[in-house]
Design a protein around this motif. Structure first.
Motif, PDB file in Angstrom:
ATOM      1  N   GLU A 220      -1.059  26.786  17.846  1.00  0.00           N
ATOM      2  CA  GLU A 220      -0.531  26.334  16.563  1.00  0.00           C
ATOM      3  C   GLU A 220      -1.619  26.094  15.528  1.00  0.00           C
ATOM      4  O   GLU A 220      -1.321  25.736  14.381  1.00  0.00           O
TER       5      GLU A 220
ATOM      6  N   GLN B 123      -1.240  23.470  21.355  1.00  0.00           N
ATOM      7  CA  GLN B 123      -1.898  23.000  20.133  1.00  0.00           C
ATOM      8  C   GLN B 123      -2.881  24.042  19.618  1.00  0.00           C
ATOM      9  O   GLN B 123      -3.009  24.252  18.397  1.00  0.00           O
TER      10      GLN B 123
ATOM     11  N   THR C 268      -0.217  21.346  26.995  1.00  0.00           N
ATOM     12  CA  THR C 268      -0.143  20.869  25.610  1.00  0.00           C
ATOM     13  C   THR C 268      -1.343  21.359  24.802  1.00  0.00           C
ATOM     14  O   THR C 268      -1.212  21.764  23.643  1.00  0.00           O
TER      15      THR C 268
ATOM     16  N   ASP D 148      -4.121  23.792  15.649  1.00  0.00           N
ATOM     17  CA  ASP D 148      -4.682  22.438  15.596  1.00  0.00           C
ATOM     18  C   ASP D 148      -5.781  22.338  16.651  1.00  0.00           C
ATOM     19  O   ASP D 148      -5.600  21.753  17.717  1.00  0.00           O
TER      20      ASP D 148
ATOM     21  N   SER E  46      -6.317  20.004  20.026  1.00  0.00           N
ATOM     22  CA  SER E  46      -6.334  20.762  21.271  1.00  0.00           C
ATOM     23  C   SER E  46      -7.565  20.413  22.107  1.00  0.00           C
ATOM     24  O   SER E  46      -7.476  20.205  23.318  1.00  0.00           O
TER      25      SER E  46
END
Length: 483
Positions: free
Chosen positions: A51, A48, A44, A53, A57
């Motif tokens: 993307e 993140q 995850t 973020d 993250s």
């Protein structure tokens, strides 16, 4: 698509950790569930980061690493827990991570996974230093995916971290000062810097003037014929195998040539570099997809080549992931510089007057030699000569080696004359006369020698041309006259 293998692995781990049938989870099941959650959290965090973020993250990554640390630390004290599962996840996260975080991010610069790894008895995951992030590909393939974390590589990792550690650290320091000369050729050839370091660490430890017993020479240890094939001939009497930039260019050309021959099989290519491309090609035949460790290949190679390939790959792996193995390479300012000599001096004299400037505890002799490979370190260079050295030494040269006591001391030591002791001349062997002796019944060569008290069986056998020290009754022998 890069996340698919990891998702499959995570789902398998989750299946192993599930208790099913409503049974109460065992302590081992609980640890495996923690491992699964940590792995998914790491995935995850990667997503993140991609993307954009970065704050989320970093938070997700920290929480996942904390969970991983806790679970791995408890595994060693939980009956039935298989540490190999944790080792496999650590290894997989390292491979997943290589190059996957954003180019401007080094998400765990303040997180040390090596502590979690040590708690479980093996290495964890740590990020690739930012300066190396863009050089982990081998013709579009991640180098980490090409390094099989098998027994030989793990054994080589242990050697680099123990018995070979001094050579590894010396190679790191030497390479940092040579990097501006050697890395451009590898970068141009689309080869990873970690591979260049691994080869150099194993071949020479970064000593530009290294020469092996077989005659391989230079920082990347080219044999004479191979060096000539790749343009490492003689330049005004200087052997270009000792030139860092030229040898790196030739090495990159050789590696790319062999990668084409062996269909980008890195292990076979390294085996060819060490054991000879002709021998490797005959051993492999047409099946270039075969593993270097396949018994049909591995068992036919010399022990040197069997050791060489995993050693290079292990050094390359440590170059990428030092923190994961509780390894701290020193920070080196390798920016290149030059000085114009204000007074005549040799490299040896400069080493003395520079002392430990810049915090170099072991002195600057090796670095000065590496950066000026065409110069004899004992030969005084004239004022006005330009020398290569690390930029951080430019001010130290002006402060220590132009005026004052240090250049005077260095010059005095350099001009010291060591007396030449003449070896004593041995007197010529005395010429002895000979006598004659007729062999009687019961005589042996040994009994005849014992009567003389001044010779040996070998001497009399040679004087008489005897084979196997055989004598016969009535035979006349020449004997030395003893005094």
């Amino acid at each position: 698509m890069r996340l698919v293998p990891f998702a499959v692995a995570a789902s398998l781990l989750g299946a192993c950790a599930s208790t099913g049938g409503g049974k109460t989870p065992t302590p081992v099941d609980a640890l495996y569930s923690q491992l699964d959650l940590a792995s998914k959290g790491y995935e995850t965090a990667l997503q993140q980061s991609r993307e954009g973020d970065q704050q989320a993250s970093r938070l997700t990554l920290t929480q996942s690493l904390d969970r991983l640390k806790e679970a791995s630390a408890r595994c060693g004290t939980t009956p039935g827990c298989d540490p190999q599962r944790f080792f496999s996840v650590f290894d997989h996260l390292l491979r997943l991570k290589d190059g996957d975080f954003g180019d401007g991010q080094d998400l765990d610069s303040d997180v040390d996974l090596s502590q979690a790894a040590l708690a479980a008895g093996n290495a964890g995951a740590a990020s690739l230093p930012q300066a190396q992030r863009s050089v982990t590909l081998l013709h579009g393939q991640k180098l980490s995916q090409l390094i099989a974390m098998n027994g030989p590589v793990k054994a080589a990792l242990e050697m680099w971290l123990t018995q070979w550690r001094p050579q590894l650290m010396d190679a790191w320091v030497n390479y940092q000062y040579l990097r501006y000369q050697m890395w451009p050729a590898y970068e141009k050839a689309d080869l990873p810097e970690a591979l260049l370091f691994g080869i150099m660490a194993k071949e020479s430890g970064g000593k530009v003037h290294a020469v092996s017993r077989s005659g391989a020479s230079g920082p990347l240890q080219f044999m004479y014929a191979t060096g000539m094939r790749f343009g490492l001939g003689s330049d005004n009497g200087f052997d270009l195998r000792f030139d860092p930039a030229a040898s790196a260019r030739a090495n990159a050309e050789y590696i790319n040539e062999q990668l084409r021959i062996f269909n980008d099989n890195l292990e076979l290519t390294l085996g060819a570099y060490n054991g000879g491309e002709g021998r490797m090609r005959r051993t492999v035949g047409d099946d270039t997809s075969v593993s270097f460790y396949d018994p049909r290949i591995y068992d036919q190679l010399s022990q040197e080549t069997r050791d060489y390939v995993p050693a290079v790959l292990a050094a390359a792996w440590l170059f990428q992931h030092p923190d994961s193995y509780n390894l701290r390479f020193p920070k080196i300012d390798g920016a290149p510089g030059t000085v114009t000599l204000q007074r005549p001096a040799s490299l040896s004299e400069l080493t003395v007057c520079l002392g430990s400037a810049g915090g170099m505890r072991d002195g600057w002799f090796r670095t000065l030699r590496n950066l000026n490979p065409r110069l004899d370190p004992q030969v005084t260079q004239p004022a006005g000569a330009q020398l290569q050295l690390p930029k951080l030494l430019e001010q130290a040269y002006a402060a220590r080696c132009v005026d004052g006591p240090w250049p005077i001391l260095a010059g005095d030591l350099h001009r010291a004359v060591v007396p030449v002791v003449q070896a004593p001349v041995a007197p010529p062997p005395a010429v002895r006369g000979t006598s004659r002796y007729k062999v009687r019944r019961g005589d042996t060569l040994i009994s005849i020698v014992r009567k003389l008290h001044c010779s040996s069986v070998q001497e009399i056998a040679e004087m008489n041309g005897l084979k196997h020290h055989h004598i016969s009754i009535g035979q006349t022998l020449k004997l030395p006259v003893c005094r």
